[in-house]
Design an enzyme around this catalytic site. Structure first.
Site, PDB file in Angstrom:
ATOM      1  N   CYS A 199       0.898  -1.193  -0.106  1.00  0.00           N
ATOM      2  CA  CYS A 199      -0.021   0.014  -0.166  1.00  0.00           C
ATOM      3  C   CYS A 199       0.872   1.293   0.166  1.00  0.00           C
ATOM      4  O   CYS A 199       1.641   1.205  -1.080  1.00  0.00           O
ATOM      5  CB  CYS A 199      -1.034  -0.054   1.113  1.00  0.00           C
ATOM      6  N   ARG A 240      -2.352  -0.841   5.436  1.00  0.00           N
ATOM      7  CA  ARG A 240      -3.584  -1.394   4.688  1.00  0.00           C
ATOM      8  C   ARG A 240      -3.071  -2.549   4.120  1.00  0.00           C
ATOM      9  O   ARG A 240      -4.019  -3.657   3.892  1.00  0.00           O
ATOM     10  CB  ARG A 240      -3.908  -0.367   3.646  1.00  0.00           C
TER      11      ARG A 240
END
Lengths: 284, 103
Positions: free
Chosen positions: A233, A238
């Site tokens: 990410c 994430r």
């Protein structure tokens, strides 16, 4: 790995708050939420100050991890239940650390703080005092961690999964536009990466979608499960969420998290970068 | 403000002076319970015109939320222990203020 071993429900958690050998840990980059009220009995880990090295650009090493867990009173044989805000991003990152350093029994609380709040479950402001332990970590399990050279070598060869928002993938944004933050020098994505935003894997209450739904999402996006996968990410949290889905829930055997992610890759000299909504090619 | 963060900033803080409201499209408001009281700790989600998740913030003690978006159609959806609410909004540059009731 499967849902049964990697995940616990809020119901299970509430029934096991005082179970011996079970340690609840709230993980966030901003621990003011913890200070305002947390799951009763939970201790806190600050993603920024506890899990990141404060000098080198890396996360804590084995010795630092051992010192942290010993000081927080976590034993090697404890069952560690991690949860946090932001749909469990930082808790998933911490889960990945615990696995990286070989902790035996670690699980995520499905839905994290959000599900707990929406269910109107109890909070406490009491900070538990746990006796220090002598925690021993393993050497890093590099089968779940990708470095920049692994990513460059994976272009056009392995699955690369970009879990940022579509605008970040396309290069229209370097980060969510309202956040003045550390940014890569260049916008875009790693050529041949597929775009599967992390949020596709979560219900609106923060819990994970069913295994069947999850498999459909990644196969529709073009994930080839016969190949190895690297998720990334912007700063690696994430993508920990997606790594958790692919490796821990769906049991895909070879999935790595690239924690350097776009802030590193997008600052490298001489590597290929693709712009736009399509994966692109190595020649891009 | 941290330099490495993906989380939303404090929703009670004033809009930073560096934010140019001539250029920014701010979607802000208050989450209210059926009795009119603001709801702290609600989760407010911003979805784009296709219904895709874009951002999520937690309301301040006064029930406040704020997004920095772009002009156009968005969906604001609030989830809370008192229920859920929200709907589609059409916004322009500047500050666009909404009240979201949950029940």
């Amino acid at each position: 790995m499967s849902r049964d071993t990697a995940l616990v429900s809020a119901d299970w958690a509430e029934k096991n708050l005082e179970a011996p050998g079970v340690v609840f840990v709230e993980v966030d980059e901003d621990t003011s939420a913890y200070d305002g009220g947390h799951i009763p009995g939970a201790i806190k880990i600050d993603w920024k100050t506890d899990l990141q090295d404060q000098v080198r650009r890396d996360f804590v090493n084995k010795k630092q991890f051992e010192a942290l867990l010993s000081e927080r009173g976590i034993s090697n044989d404890d069952t560690v239940i991690l949860y946090g805000g932001n749909n469990n991003w930082f808790a998933a990152y911490a889960y990945w650390y615990f696995k990286l350093y070989g902790h035996g029994d670690v699980k995520l609380l499905d839905g994290g703080r959000k599900k707990w709040e929406l269910d109107a479950r109890p909070y406490s402001k009491d900070v538990p005092q746990r006796a220090a332990t002598q925690y021993t970590a393993q050497e890093q399990d590099l089968s779940i961690r990708a470095f920049r050279d692994d990513v460059v070598a994976a272009i056009g060869v392995k699955n690369l999964v970009d879990v940022r928002s579509p605008d970040e993938f396309a290069g229209r944004l370097l980060a969510p536009a309202h956040l003045p933050q550390e940014q890569a020098q260049r916008a875009g994505h790693v050529p041949t990466a597929i775009s599967v935003p992390w949020s596709k894997a979560a219900n609106e209450d923060g819990t994970f979608k069913t295994d069947e739904d999850l498999r459909d999402i990644y196969s529709a996006a073009g994930l080839d499960t016969s190949k190895e996968t690297i998720a990334y990410c912007r700063i690696g949290e994430r993508s920990s969420h997606t790594w958790f889905v692919l490796h821990e829930l769906l049991g895909e055997p070879s999935v790595k998290n690239y924690d350097g992610s776009w802030t590193e890759y997008g600052s490298l000299v001489g590597v290929p970068v693709a712009l736009g909504d399509e994966p692109g090619t190595l020649e891009a | 403000m941290s330099v490495t963060t993906c989380a939303a900033p404090d929703q009670a803080a004033p809009i930073p002076a560096s934010v140019d409201l001539e250029k920014e499209t701010v979607i802000s408001g208050t989450v209210l319970a059926t009795n009119g009281d603001p709801v702290a700790g609600a989760y407010v989600r911003l979805l784009d015109r296709t219904g895709e998740f874009t951002a999520e913030v937690v309301t301040s003690p006064a029930g406040r939320f704020r997004f920095f978006a772009a002009p156009g159609q968005w969906t604001v959806r609030a989830l809370s222990r008192f229920g859920n609410g929200g709907g589609e909004v059409s916004v322009a540059r500047g500050v666009n203020e909404f009240q979201v009731s949950v029940s």
